[in-house]
Design a protein around this motif. Sequence first.
Motif, mmCIF file in Angstrom:
data_model
loop_
_atom_site.group_PDB
_atom_site.id
_atom_site.type_symbol
_atom_site.label_atom_id
_atom_site.label_comp_id
_atom_site.label_asym_id
_atom_site.label_seq_id
_atom_site.Cartn_x
_atom_site.Cartn_y
_atom_site.Cartn_z
ATOM 1 N N ALA A 219 0.834 -1.208 0.000
ATOM 2 C CA ALA A 219 0.000 0.000 0.000
ATOM 3 C C ALA A 219 0.866 1.255 0.000
ATOM 4 C CB ALA A 219 -0.936 -0.009 1.199
ATOM 5 N N VAL A 220 1.937 1.248 0.783
ATOM 6 C CA VAL A 220 2.846 2.398 0.815
ATOM 7 C C VAL A 220 3.469 2.611 -0.561
ATOM 8 C CG1 VAL A 220 5.011 3.280 1.788
ATOM 9 C CG2 VAL A 220 3.318 2.204 3.280
ATOM 10 N N GLU A 221 3.909 1.538 -1.194
ATOM 11 C CA GLU A 221 4.509 1.647 -2.526
ATOM 12 C C GLU A 221 3.504 2.169 -3.548
ATOM 13 O OE1 GLU A 221 6.179 -2.132 -3.507
ATOM 14 O OE2 GLU A 221 7.559 -2.132 -1.798
ATOM 15 N N MET A 222 2.274 1.680 -3.484
ATOM 16 C CA MET A 222 1.247 2.133 -4.420
ATOM 17 C C MET A 222 0.933 3.614 -4.214
ATOM 18 S SD MET A 222 -1.264 -1.207 -4.295
ATOM 19 C CE MET A 222 -2.405 -0.710 -5.620
ATOM 20 N N MET A 223 0.864 4.053 -2.957
ATOM 21 C CA MET A 223 0.658 5.473 -2.682
ATOM 22 C C MET A 223 1.778 6.308 -3.288
ATOM 23 S SD MET A 223 -0.577 5.758 1.268
ATOM 24 C CE MET A 223 -2.080 4.977 1.860
ATOM 25 N N ALA A 224 3.018 5.870 -3.082
ATOM 26 C CA ALA A 224 4.163 6.618 -3.596
ATOM 27 C C ALA A 224 4.088 6.747 -5.118
ATOM 28 C CB ALA A 224 5.455 5.922 -3.177
ATOM 29 N N THR A 225 3.714 5.664 -5.787
ATOM 30 C CA THR A 225 3.606 5.693 -7.245
ATOM 31 C C THR A 225 2.497 6.637 -7.697
ATOM 32 O OG1 THR A 225 4.431 3.425 -7.420
ATOM 33 C CG2 THR A 225 3.172 4.290 -9.292
ATOM 34 N N LEU A 226 1.328 6.528 -7.078
ATOM 35 C CA LEU A 226 0.185 7.339 -7.488
ATOM 36 C C LEU A 226 0.403 8.819 -7.203
ATOM 37 C CD1 LEU A 226 -2.638 4.947 -6.229
ATOM 38 C CD2 LEU A 226 -2.154 5.527 -8.613
ATOM 39 N N LEU A 227 1.069 9.131 -6.101
ATOM 40 C CA LEU A 227 1.293 10.528 -5.719
ATOM 41 C C LEU A 227 2.610 11.080 -6.259
ATOM 42 C CD1 LEU A 227 0.086 10.329 -2.001
ATOM 43 C CD2 LEU A 227 -1.193 11.197 -3.983
ATOM 44 N N GLU A 228 3.415 10.188 -6.855
ATOM 45 C CA GLU A 228 4.693 10.567 -7.466
ATOM 46 C C GLU A 228 5.637 11.215 -6.436
ATOM 47 O OE1 GLU A 228 3.499 12.973 -10.807
ATOM 48 O OE2 GLU A 228 3.287 11.200 -12.086
ATOM 49 N N ILE A 229 5.741 10.541 -5.302
ATOM 50 C CA ILE A 229 6.680 10.973 -4.271
ATOM 51 C C ILE A 229 7.438 9.744 -3.770
ATOM 52 C CG2 ILE A 229 5.392 13.026 -3.558
ATOM 53 C CD1 ILE A 229 4.139 11.506 -1.353
ATOM 54 N N PRO A 230 8.626 9.925 -3.182
ATOM 55 C CA PRO A 230 9.428 8.777 -2.766
ATOM 56 C C PRO A 230 8.726 7.916 -1.704
ATOM 57 C CG PRO A 230 10.783 10.746 -2.859
ATOM 58 C CD PRO A 230 9.361 11.199 -3.021
ATOM 59 N N ILE A 231 8.973 6.618 -1.769
ATOM 60 C CA ILE A 231 8.380 5.675 -0.826
ATOM 61 C C ILE A 231 8.710 6.053 0.614
ATOM 62 C CG2 ILE A 231 8.462 3.286 0.004
ATOM 63 C CD1 ILE A 231 8.867 2.415 -2.899
ATOM 64 N N GLU A 232 9.954 6.405 0.868
ATOM 65 C CA GLU A 232 10.347 6.737 2.239
ATOM 66 C C GLU A 232 9.617 7.972 2.748
ATOM 67 O OE1 GLU A 232 12.377 6.321 5.902
ATOM 68 O OE2 GLU A 232 11.785 4.966 4.285
ATOM 69 N N ASP A 233 9.342 8.926 1.863
ATOM 70 C CA ASP A 233 8.591 10.113 2.266
ATOM 71 C C ASP A 233 7.163 9.738 2.664
ATOM 72 O OD1 ASP A 233 10.849 11.536 1.691
ATOM 73 O OD2 ASP A 233 10.002 12.663 0.007
ATOM 74 N N VAL A 234 6.561 8.809 1.915
ATOM 75 C CA VAL A 234 5.212 8.347 2.249
ATOM 76 C C VAL A 234 5.219 7.642 3.599
ATOM 77 C CG1 VAL A 234 3.331 6.799 1.579
ATOM 78 C CG2 VAL A 234 4.502 8.152 -0.164
ATOM 79 N N LEU A 239 3.688 7.815 9.456
ATOM 80 C CA LEU A 239 4.072 7.752 10.869
ATOM 81 C C LEU A 239 3.811 9.090 11.569
ATOM 82 C CD1 LEU A 239 7.399 5.738 10.572
ATOM 83 C CD2 LEU A 239 5.267 4.930 11.601
ATOM 84 N N SER A 240 4.102 10.182 10.875
ATOM 85 C CA SER A 240 3.818 11.500 11.428
ATOM 86 C C SER A 240 2.328 11.698 11.634
ATOM 87 C CB SER A 240 4.370 12.583 10.496
ATOM 88 O OG SER A 240 4.011 13.878 10.952
ATOM 89 N N ASN A 241 1.536 11.223 10.675
ATOM 90 C CA ASN A 241 0.083 11.347 10.789
ATOM 91 C C ASN A 241 -0.448 10.557 11.980
ATOM 92 O OD1 ASN A 241 0.340 12.792 8.423
ATOM 93 N ND2 ASN A 241 -0.541 11.198 7.125
ATOM 94 N N LEU A 242 0.101 9.370 12.195
ATOM 95 C CA LEU A 242 -0.312 8.582 13.353
ATOM 96 C C LEU A 242 -0.008 9.319 14.648
ATOM 97 C CD1 LEU A 242 -1.372 5.849 14.511
ATOM 98 C CD2 LEU A 242 1.027 5.134 14.603
ATOM 99 N N HIS A 243 1.149 9.915 14.708
ATOM 100 C CA HIS A 243 1.524 10.680 15.905
ATOM 101 C C HIS A 243 0.539 11.827 16.151
ATOM 102 C CE1 HIS A 243 4.095 12.483 18.966
ATOM 103 N NE2 HIS A 243 3.942 13.647 18.350
ATOM 104 N N SER A 244 0.174 12.532 15.079
ATOM 105 C CA SER A 244 -0.777 13.637 15.224
ATOM 106 C C SER A 244 -2.152 13.131 15.651
ATOM 107 C CB SER A 244 -0.896 14.397 13.897
ATOM 108 O OG SER A 244 0.325 14.980 13.530
ATOM 109 N N LEU A 245 -2.580 12.001 15.067
ATOM 110 C CA LEU A 245 -3.874 11.440 15.388
ATOM 111 C C LEU A 245 -3.971 11.064 16.860
ATOM 112 C CD1 LEU A 245 -6.646 10.079 14.497
ATOM 113 C CD2 LEU A 245 -5.296 7.981 14.210
ATOM 114 N N THR A 246 -2.939 10.464 17.381
ATOM 115 C CA THR A 246 -2.997 9.900 18.730
ATOM 116 C C THR A 246 -2.486 10.867 19.801
ATOM 117 O OG1 THR A 246 -0.848 8.823 18.364
ATOM 118 C CG2 THR A 246 -2.827 7.533 17.917
#
Length: 249
Positions: A219-234, A239-246
């Motif tokens: 899923a992470v790889e597919m997001m990176a491809t669709l959004l055209e951004i590096p996998i590691e950035d995704v 992880l940052s979003n999880l931190h903000s959520l919780t």
Amino acid sequence: MRPDYVDFHTHLDLYPDLQRAISTCDRRRVATLAVTTTPKAFERNLELSSCSNFVRVGLGLHPQLVADRHHEIELFEKLLPRTRYVGEIGLDRGPAHYRSFELQRSIFARILRACAEDGGKVLSLHSVRATRPVLDMLDEHLPPDRARVVLHWFNGSRSDVRRAVERGCYFSINERMLGSTNGERVLRDIPKDRVLTETDGPFILRGDTPIAPGDVGCAVEMMATLLEIPIEDVRRQILSNLHSLTATL
């Protein structure tokens, strides 16, 4: 211990061996929300995950089971103070469950009111063919400052996405979603800081085999491809979003 990935909606207790599924998530360092489908399943999940660094358990009453298990709502309310996480809950207006829809609404309203009263909860919501009723009921029964909401396997319209984002909702995305045109559209409509990954295992299959616990790499790889951004950035963004959520409400 810091996680490497996020699986914010999975049914670990529906795999053949719950303890092994929990251990798999720990070994892979996946921050995991193990949702339950009935309140009676919650305590066993909680017991077996008590020593896990990465698995947290949600208290649930699945809308597809409400017709037969609605009497468990009192147990749900009794158990609610024992967890910060709630799921799987919500509404399902699909053909197989349409007849119970008004009962689902009644139970969902009661759950939302209980969460509002208790405060500080993080909810994972089901909304099959019921996006607008779910959002309407959130507005009616759960003030945004009393809980945080994650819309699981979301399939709403562009206007539904905007409405949910304005309300503060997050969205958990799985690889099956990203294999569809509508799922791709939903991903592009969601702000990057509101996206999480999920497996919804064991319901998603690869070939004839259920997706493994915590296996969100595809899923992470597919997001990176669709959004055209590096996998590691995704990966880091999730992880940052999880931190903000919780973060504390």
